[in-house]
Design an enzyme around this catalytic site. Structure first.
Site, short mmCIF file in Angstrom:
data_model
loop_
_atom_site.label_atom_id
_atom_site.label_comp_id
_atom_site.label_asym_id
_atom_site.label_seq_id
_atom_site.Cartn_x
_atom_site.Cartn_y
_atom_site.Cartn_z
N LYS A 12 0.82 -1.21 0.00
CA LYS A 12 0.00 0.00 0.00
C LYS A 12 0.85 1.27 0.00
O LYS A 12 0.40 2.33 -0.41
CB LYS A 12 -0.98 -0.02 1.16
CG LYS A 12 -1.99 -1.14 0.96
CD LYS A 12 -3.22 -1.04 1.78
CE LYS A 12 -4.25 -2.08 1.35
NZ LYS A 12 -3.71 -3.46 1.26
C1 LIG Z 1 -4.24 -4.51 0.46
C2 LIG Z 1 -3.44 -5.76 0.30
C3 LIG Z 1 -3.76 -6.74 -0.66
C4 LIG Z 1 -4.98 -6.62 -1.56
O1 LIG Z 1 -4.82 -5.64 -2.54
P1 LIG Z 1 -6.12 -5.11 -3.34
O2 LIG Z 1 -5.63 -3.97 -4.14
O3 LIG Z 1 -7.09 -4.71 -2.27
O4 LIG Z 1 -6.62 -6.24 -4.16
C5 LIG Z 1 -2.94 -7.85 -0.76
N1 LIG Z 1 -1.87 -8.02 0.05
C6 LIG Z 1 -1.53 -7.12 0.99
C7 LIG Z 1 -0.36 -7.39 1.86
C8 LIG Z 1 -2.29 -5.94 1.14
O5 LIG Z 1 -1.93 -5.05 2.09
#
Ligand SMILES: *Cc1c(COP(=O)(O)O)cnc(C)c1O
Length: 497
Positions: free
Chosen positions: A114
């Site tokens: 993120k």
């Molecule tokens: C948020 C997140 C995801 C999922 O990503 P999306 O864009 O919501 O599909 C997968 N792995 C981790 C570690 C995340 O923080």
């Protein structure tokens, strides 16, 4: 100029700055670009010798064409640098074996992907506000179940013209996650625990967002709420960059010949990450298949197999918690494309989802979906086994989310026989979800998470990432826990109104 329209057809098309400022359209739809910016093979060739920052500017300028070159350069420099990221490449590609390569998106300050979007969003937002004539200071309000809160705090900390207030459910986040948040530094950040679970916390934040009297009081003080959630265009667009970057690196590393198609495997929750890959493909990136990996909450696997999105099922709490989602909000952008940009159709499906808990996209759209996507899922037992096997076979330690992806990739190869070179999009550092990783590697998992960090480092020979190091000794700067009913007062107090 690039204009953004709502997936639900309402309102008029607006600039990228306005779309980023608004987040969600007034009709409840998501903003999508009027067209995909075409990127030619020659463009991609030119990206091979570029730094990550330059690749980012190259992709972003087509979509954020109301931002000047200097503004975009300022955003990318502030977001993607070695003070924030532990890798000079920002998003490096490493080879696992002959067919599989790993795109590591977790070298940012919070050790999860993120950061790729939340490090740059605050800078987009501040510039978007000024560009559209807003003088108010932005107050970002976040309800978090763990990862997003810390990533948003790191992104907004000390960004001029912004303040950020994060609420987390006390007892609903891991010890490491809580520590990461309550020790957050920065003169514009505040963090509060809430008695209750994530739903209580989220409901509280939503009420504050829609409180009219508070809105007016804030206005008098020159303050305005905004959100940083994953449907904001300003979070999606920086994610397109690393798909192009990974392709350029695959060529640079000699893993593929120029122009050859590749697959991507993406551990998916809200569908933001994988959607960015689909956008990259639509822009011209040579992609064979997007492989969508889910955990026990396999609503997307079923959707890809049947064309029916059906949330009527039990929610499962898993060891890959960031993928524990039953309503993938960014999927709305994909079905908009699959329907031939038919916003009436999208409205119909979204209403049906709300009222009945499911919708069916029909044969034509389903066929189109299967042309580009393949879906699979991994049980928790399989995920743990995958962490163990990958470590034994290649000496590579992966986290639980990445392991879901690797297991699904194995299933993809067995089912389809497709040996196209593939990039596994790795979304978290193994240290971030260390308790499950230690369990998978048959280490004693009874210690507290801080002891496990050290043990995992000793076993794997990898250093504990900066963002997680010494966390237990950092001073707690935000110790307050409030009741759900007190959240509004806490915000007013914090803002001095
Ligand atoms: C948020 C997140 C995801 C999922 O990503 P999306 O864009 O919501 O599909 C997968 N792995 C981790 C570690 C995340 O923080």
């Amino acid at each position: 100029m690039m204009l953004y329209e709502s997936t639900r057809g309402g309102g008029k098309a607006i600039s990228s700055a306005e779309a980023i400022k608004k987040g969600i359209a007034d009709d409840g739809g998501l903003y999508v670009p009027g067209e995909f910016v075409p990127i030619s093979l020659e463009d991609i060739r030119s990206m091979i010798s570029m730094s990550y920052q330059d690749r980012a500017k190259f992709i972003l300028k087509g979509y954020l064409d109301d931002f000047t070159h200097e503004e975009l350069a300022d955003c990318t420099d502030k977001a993607y640098n070695t003070r924030k990221f532990s890798s000079e490449d920002i998003a490096p590609v490493v080879m696992l074996n002959n067919s599989l390569n790993i795109l590591e998106l977790w070298h940012g300050p919070t050790c999860a992907f993120k950061d790729m979007a939340l490090q740059i969003l605050p800078h987009f937002l501040v510039k978007a506000m000024r560009k559209t004539g807003e003088k108010d200071e932005i107050v970002i309000l976040v309800a978090t179940s763990g990862d997003t809160g810390k990533a948003a705090l790191e992104g907004f900390a000390d960004v001029e013209g912004t303040r950020i207030i994060v609420f987390y459910p006390d007892g609903g986040v891991s010890e490491v996650q809580k520590r990461q948040m309550v020790t957050q530094e920065g003169k514009n950040v505040l963090v509060f625990g809430v008695e209750g679970n994530f739903d209580d916390t989220q409901t509280g934040v939503k009420q504050i967002f829609t409180d009219q009297s508070l809105f007016l009081k804030m206005g008098e003080q020159g303050l305005k709420f905004s959100s940083a959630n994953s449907i904001n265009w300003g979070r999606l667009v920086p994610q397109i960059v690393y798909y192009f970057s990974a392709y350029a690196d695959m060529v640079k590393l000699g893993r593929i010949s120029f122009g050859e198609k590749i697959n991507f495997v993406v551990p998916t929750g809200n569908f933001g990450n994988i959607l960015a890959g689909y956008y990259a493909m639509r822009m011209g990136l040579p992609v064979n298949r997007m492989i969508c990996a889910s955990n026990d909450n396999k609503v997307l696997t079923d959707f890809i197999h049947t064309g029916v999105y059906d949330r009527r099922r039990d929610f499962v709490r898993t060891i890959s918690p960031s993928m524990d989602i039953l309503i993938s909000s960014n999927l709305e952008r994909l079905i908009y494309e699959l329907s031939g940009r038919d916003s009436e159709m999208v409205v119909h499906w979204m209403n049906q989802l709300k009222a009945e808990g499911f919708y069916d996209i029909g044969q034509t759209a389903h066929r189109l979906l299967n042309e580009h996507f393949w879906g699979g899922w991994s049980s928790q037992e399989e995920t743990l086994k995958t962490i163990e096997c990958v470590y034994e076979d290649y000496g590579y330690v992966c986290d639980t989310h990445t392991a879901v992806g690797i297991d699904v990739y194995d299933k993809y190869v067995i089912t389809t026989g497709d040996l196209t070179p593939t990039v596994m999009v790795s979304t978290a550092s193994p240290f971030k979800f260390n308790a499950s990783v230690c369990k998978a590697l048959s280490m004693d998992g009874t210690d507290d998470e801080f002891v496990l960090l050290k043990k995992l480092s000793e076993k794997t020979g990898q250093p504990v990432p900066d963002g997680l190091k010494g966390l237990e000794n950092k001073p707690v700067l935000h110790g307050r826990v409030c009741k759900r009913e007190q959240m509004k007062n806490v915000v007013m107090e914090a803002l001095g109104i």
